[in-house]
Enzyme design. Sequence first.
Site, PDB file in Angstrom:
ATOM      1  N   ASP A 126       0.811  -1.225   0.000  1.00 11.82           N
ATOM      2  CA  ASP A 126       0.000   0.000   0.000  1.00 11.82           C
ATOM      3  C   ASP A 126       0.841   1.271   0.000  1.00 11.82           C
ATOM      4  O   ASP A 126       0.442   2.295   0.564  1.00 11.82           O
ATOM      5  CB  ASP A 126      -0.962   0.023   1.211  1.00 11.82           C
ATOM      6  CG  ASP A 126      -1.867  -1.193   1.222  1.00 11.82           C
ATOM      7  OD1 ASP A 126      -2.251  -1.643   0.130  1.00 11.82           O
ATOM      8  OD2 ASP A 126      -2.182  -1.690   2.320  1.00 11.82           O
ATOM      9  N   LYS A 170       1.786   2.367  -5.050  1.00 16.66           N
ATOM     10  CA  LYS A 170       2.401   1.898  -6.295  1.00 16.66           C
ATOM     11  C   LYS A 170       1.495   2.202  -7.485  1.00 16.66           C
ATOM     12  O   LYS A 170       1.948   2.577  -8.559  1.00 16.66           O
ATOM     13  CB  LYS A 170       2.656   0.384  -6.217  1.00 16.66           C
ATOM     14  CG  LYS A 170       3.577  -0.019  -5.079  1.00 16.66           C
ATOM     15  CD  LYS A 170       3.655  -1.521  -4.922  1.00 16.66           C
ATOM     16  CE  LYS A 170       2.394  -2.180  -4.423  1.00 16.66           C
ATOM     17  NZ  LYS A 170       2.029  -1.870  -3.017  1.00 16.66           N
ATOM     18  N   GLY A 197      -4.523  -4.254  -3.827  1.00 16.61           N
ATOM     19  CA  GLY A 197      -5.538  -3.235  -4.098  1.00 16.61           C
ATOM     20  C   GLY A 197      -4.790  -1.969  -4.453  1.00 16.61           C
ATOM     21  O   GLY A 197      -4.208  -1.336  -3.592  1.00 16.61           O
ATOM     22  N   HIS A 198      -4.734  -1.645  -5.739  1.00 19.18           N
ATOM     23  CA  HIS A 198      -3.962  -0.485  -6.206  1.00 19.18           C
ATOM     24  C   HIS A 198      -4.928   0.616  -6.623  1.00 19.18           C
ATOM     25  O   HIS A 198      -5.796   0.395  -7.467  1.00 19.18           O
ATOM     26  CB  HIS A 198      -3.051  -0.880  -7.371  1.00 19.18           C
ATOM     27  CG  HIS A 198      -2.002  -1.885  -6.981  1.00 19.18           C
ATOM     28  ND1 HIS A 198      -1.043  -2.337  -7.829  1.00 19.18           N
ATOM     29  CD2 HIS A 198      -1.763  -2.501  -5.792  1.00 19.18           C
ATOM     30  CE1 HIS A 198      -0.256  -3.199  -7.193  1.00 19.18           C
ATOM     31  NE2 HIS A 198      -0.690  -3.318  -5.956  1.00 19.18           N
ATOM     32  N   GLN A 258       2.021  -5.863  -3.414  1.00 17.47           N
ATOM     33  CA  GLN A 258       2.498  -5.949  -2.027  1.00 17.47           C
ATOM     34  C   GLN A 258       3.780  -5.103  -1.877  1.00 17.47           C
ATOM     35  O   GLN A 258       4.015  -4.199  -2.644  1.00 17.47           O
ATOM     36  CB  GLN A 258       2.743  -7.405  -1.603  1.00 17.47           C
ATOM     37  CG  GLN A 258       1.480  -8.224  -1.417  1.00 17.47           C
ATOM     38  CD  GLN A 258       0.871  -8.731  -2.716  1.00 17.47           C
ATOM     39  OE1 GLN A 258       1.531  -9.390  -3.477  1.00 17.47           O
ATOM     40  NE2 GLN A 258      -0.383  -8.429  -2.957  1.00 17.47           N
TER      41      GLN A 258
HETATM   42  P1  GDP Z   1      -0.871   0.483  -3.549  1.00 20.01           P
HETATM   43  O1  GDP Z   1      -1.468  -0.800  -3.118  1.00 20.01           O
HETATM   44  O2  GDP Z   1       0.603   0.535  -3.298  1.00 20.01           O
HETATM   45  O3  GDP Z   1      -1.207   0.876  -4.959  1.00 20.01           O
HETATM   46  O4  GDP Z   1      -1.517   1.600  -2.583  1.00 20.01           O
HETATM   47  P2  GDP Z   1      -3.075   1.726  -2.160  1.00 20.01           P
HETATM   48  O5  GDP Z   1      -3.859   2.166  -3.323  1.00 20.01           O
HETATM   49  O6  GDP Z   1      -3.520   0.497  -1.447  1.00 20.01           O
HETATM   50  O7  GDP Z   1      -2.983   2.848  -1.037  1.00 20.01           O
HETATM   51  C1  GDP Z   1      -2.510   4.133  -1.294  1.00 20.01           C
HETATM   52  C2  GDP Z   1      -3.620   5.148  -0.973  1.00 20.01           C
HETATM   53  O8  GDP Z   1      -3.073   6.441  -0.830  1.00 20.01           O
HETATM   54  C3  GDP Z   1      -4.656   5.278  -2.075  1.00 20.01           C
HETATM   55  O9  GDP Z   1      -5.897   5.549  -1.500  1.00 20.01           O
HETATM   56  C4  GDP Z   1      -4.144   6.470  -2.889  1.00 20.01           C
HETATM   57  O10 GDP Z   1      -5.182   7.137  -3.604  1.00 20.01           O
HETATM   58  C5  GDP Z   1      -3.608   7.342  -1.797  1.00 20.01           C
HETATM   59  N1  GDP Z   1      -2.461   8.216  -2.148  1.00 20.01           N
HETATM   60  C6  GDP Z   1      -1.517   8.023  -3.098  1.00 20.01           C
HETATM   61  N2  GDP Z   1      -0.559   8.978  -3.004  1.00 20.01           N
HETATM   62  C7  GDP Z   1      -0.918   9.780  -1.990  1.00 20.01           C
HETATM   63  C8  GDP Z   1      -0.315  10.929  -1.374  1.00 20.01           C
HETATM   64  O11 GDP Z   1       0.746  11.383  -1.744  1.00 20.01           O
HETATM   65  N3  GDP Z   1      -1.010  11.501  -0.341  1.00 20.01           N
HETATM   66  C9  GDP Z   1      -2.184  11.009   0.115  1.00 20.01           C
HETATM   67  N4  GDP Z   1      -2.770  11.643   1.123  1.00 20.01           N
HETATM   68  N5  GDP Z   1      -2.771   9.911  -0.412  1.00 20.01           N
HETATM   69  C10 GDP Z   1      -2.125   9.305  -1.441  1.00 20.01           C
HETATM   70  P1  IMO Z   2      -0.893  -4.103  -2.292  1.00 20.87           P
HETATM   71  O1  IMO Z   2      -0.468  -4.647  -3.633  1.00 20.87           O
HETATM   72  C1  IMO Z   2      -0.879  -4.586   2.065  1.00 20.87           C
HETATM   73  C2  IMO Z   2      -0.734  -8.697   3.583  1.00 20.87           C
HETATM   74  C3  IMO Z   2      -1.953  -9.184   4.353  1.00 20.87           C
HETATM   75  C4  IMO Z   2      -1.310 -10.172   5.306  1.00 20.87           C
HETATM   76  C5  IMO Z   2      -0.201 -10.792   4.447  1.00 20.87           C
HETATM   77  C6  IMO Z   2      -0.589 -12.120   3.803  1.00 20.87           C
HETATM   78  O2  IMO Z   2      -2.190  -3.404  -2.317  1.00 20.87           O
HETATM   79  O3  IMO Z   2       0.218  -3.329  -1.672  1.00 20.87           O
HETATM   80  P2  IMO Z   2      -2.196 -12.778   1.782  1.00 20.87           P
HETATM   81  O4  IMO Z   2      -3.655 -12.541   1.577  1.00 20.87           O
HETATM   82  O5  IMO Z   2      -1.333 -12.211   0.704  1.00 20.87           O
HETATM   83  O6  IMO Z   2      -1.874 -14.220   2.060  1.00 20.87           O
HETATM   84  O7  IMO Z   2      -1.851 -11.994   3.154  1.00 20.87           O
HETATM   85  O8  IMO Z   2       0.077  -9.842   3.430  1.00 20.87           O
HETATM   86  N1  IMO Z   2      -1.018  -8.158   2.230  1.00 20.87           N
HETATM   87  C7  IMO Z   2      -1.011  -6.860   1.924  1.00 20.87           C
HETATM   88  N2  IMO Z   2      -0.846  -5.776   2.695  1.00 20.87           N
HETATM   89  N3  IMO Z   2      -1.022  -4.446   0.724  1.00 20.87           N
HETATM   90  C8  IMO Z   2      -1.157  -5.521  -0.074  1.00 20.87           C
HETATM   91  O9  IMO Z   2      -1.176  -5.438  -1.425  1.00 20.87           O
HETATM   92  C9  IMO Z   2      -1.199  -6.808   0.520  1.00 20.87           C
HETATM   93  N4  IMO Z   2      -1.345  -8.054   0.050  1.00 20.87           N
HETATM   94  C10 IMO Z   2      -1.216  -8.867   1.098  1.00 20.87           C
HETATM   95  O10 IMO Z   2      -2.587  -8.130   5.033  1.00 20.87           O
HETATM   96  O11 IMO Z   2      -0.675  -9.484   6.369  1.00 20.87           O
HETATM   97 MG    MG Z   3      -2.939  -1.523  -1.787  1.00 24.50          MG
END
Ligand code: GDP
Ligand code: IMO
Ligand code: MG
Length: 438
Positions: free
Chosen positions: A13, A16, A40-41, A227
Site C-alpha cells: 500500500d 504503487k 488493491g492499487h 504488495q
Molecule cells: P498500492 O497498493 O501501493 O497501490 O496503494 P493503495 O492504493 O492500497 O494505497 C494508497 C492510498 O493512498 C490510495 O488511497 C491512494 O489514492 C492514496 N495516495 C496516493 N498517493 C498519496 C499521497 O501522496 N497523499 C495522500 N494523502 N494519499 C495518497
Molecule cells: P498491495 O499490492 C498490504 C498482507 C496481508 C497479510 C499478508 C498475507 O495493495 O500493496 P495474503 O492474503 O497475501 O496471504 O496476506 O500480506 N497483504 C497486503 N498488505 N497491501 C497488499 O497489497 C497486501 N497483500 C497482502 O494483510 O498481512
Molecule cells: Mg494496496
Amino acid sequence: MSGTCVIGLQWGDEAKGKLVDLLTAQFDMVVRYQGGANAGHTVVIGDQTYKLHHIPSGILNEGVMNLVTPGVVLNPPTLLKEIDSLLERGVNVSSNMIISERAHVVCPWHLAEDRLLNDTPAAGESIGTTLRGIGPCYRDKVGRTYAVRLGDLYRDNFPERVREIVEAKNRLLASLSDDSEVKLDHEEICREFAGYAERLKPFVGDTTTLLLDAAESGKRLLFEGAQGALLDIDHGTFPFVTSSNSSGVGVCAGSGVPPKWINKVIGVAKCYSTRVGGGPFPTELENETGQHIRDKGHEYGTTTGRPRRCGWFDAVAVRYTARLSGVDCLSMMMLDVLSELPEIQVCRAYEIDGVEVNTFPAHVEDLRRAKPILETLPGWQKEITEVRSYDDLPENAKGYLNRISELVGRPVGVVSVGPDRAQTMFPGTILSDMGVQV
Ligand code: GDP
Ligand code: IMO
Ligand code: MG
C-alpha cells in the site's frame, strides 16, 4: 529496450498504483507478475477513483498493452467483476489486456482453506491474510498435484480433473472444520468455471512470448509490483508475509523476462510506515499520533477495509529492501499526511538485547525484540497538497526527505503530496537521468 520496475519497499500500500499510472504513458507495456486479488492499487484521475486488484494500473492509459503474467494468481469471478466495472466506466480493457494461460487459478477450495486456516497462529500470531485464497493457491502451485492453471480451464479433461481435486479437497476441508457446509460440489464448480472460461477467453494468451518479443525488439516495459518487499516470501518478515516474491527479485521469475532486460528500479515508500495483518512492526505507534496518521492518510485497506497499523518511517527496513530490490531512486509518497505534526521521528537503527543493529534481522523473534532508535526532526505544520514544485516545499519537509535519502542511501526522484496525478513532484533530474521522462 528498457525494463523499469516499480517496487513497494514496505509492507504494501505504498501507492504503487498512483506511480505506475503516472509513468505508464512512456511505456509500451505494463506488466503484473505476482500476487493476485490480495493487491488493491488505487488510481485517482480527477474525480474518478479506480481500485485495481489483478489488472495492471496501466489500463487507464489508452493504447498501452497490459499483461498479467504467469506469476500472478487469478480469481476468475473477482477478475471478471474488475473487467466489467472498468468497461462500464468506459475503459478500454478489451483490446488492451492479455492474461497468461500459465497463471494459476484461485479456486473455491483455496478460499475455504484460507478462511479455515486464518486463525491458526504462525509464530504465535495469526498472519491476518486478505482471505483471497492466495497462500493456498501458491501452495498448490508449488505442490503441483492439485494445481489449476488458466489454460487448464479450456481442456476437455477439466471436469474430470476438478472431480479428482474436489474429492481430495473435501477430505482436507472436513479435517479442518466440523461444518458440513464446507463440502464442495464438483459439478457446480465445473458449471461455474465453464462460464468464467467463456468470458475470459478473449483475454487469454501467451504473455511470455509477447514479452520476449517486446524486449528483443526494443519496447519499453514497466513492471508493477504488488504488495511490498517486506512481505516477500523469501526475504520478508517470514512467516508474516504473502506467498510470492514481492520484492524486486520476483520480477523475472513471475513475468518470464530474463534479468538482462531489467535495468531500472523505482522503490516506492510512504513517508511513514503502515502494515495490515499480523507480524512485528518495530516503529508502530499505538497512540494518538498513530491514529492521526491513520485518519489523515485514510489508512484503511483498499481490498479488505481493515484499519492499517501506522508508525514512523523505518530506515533500517527500507535500506534493506532498497538494496534487495536494486533500487535506483525512491518515490516518497504521502508526505502531506505528516503536515500537521510538530515533530516527526525516523528509525535509523534498532537496539536488540542492548546492542545497536543496522541490518534487518532475518528472524521474526529478533525483529519482535528490536527497539527503534529514533531521530527527531522538526515538522513543517503547513498544508502542502497544493505545492507543485519541489523547491516550493517547506524547508523542514525537504530536510525530512533529505534525511530519509541519506539513511536509505538512495536519491529521492519522486515526491507525492496527494492521490491525484497532479500532486506529484520530481526533484532535480534524478528520474530523467534514469531515462524515465515525466
Ligand atoms: P498500492 O497498493 O501501493 O497501490 O496503494 P493503495 O492504493 O492500497 O494505497 C494508497 C492510498 O493512498 C490510495 O488511497 C491512494 O489514492 C492514496 N495516495 C496516493 N498517493 C498519496 C499521497 O501522496 N497523499 C495522500 N494523502 N494519499 C495518497
Ligand atoms: P498491495 O499490492 C498490504 C498482507 C496481508 C497479510 C499478508 C498475507 O495493495 O500493496 P495474503 O492474503 O497475501 O496471504 O496476506 O500480506 N497483504 C497486503 N498488505 N497491501 C497488499 O497489497 C497486501 N497483500 C497482502 O494483510 O498481512
Ligand atoms: Mg494496496
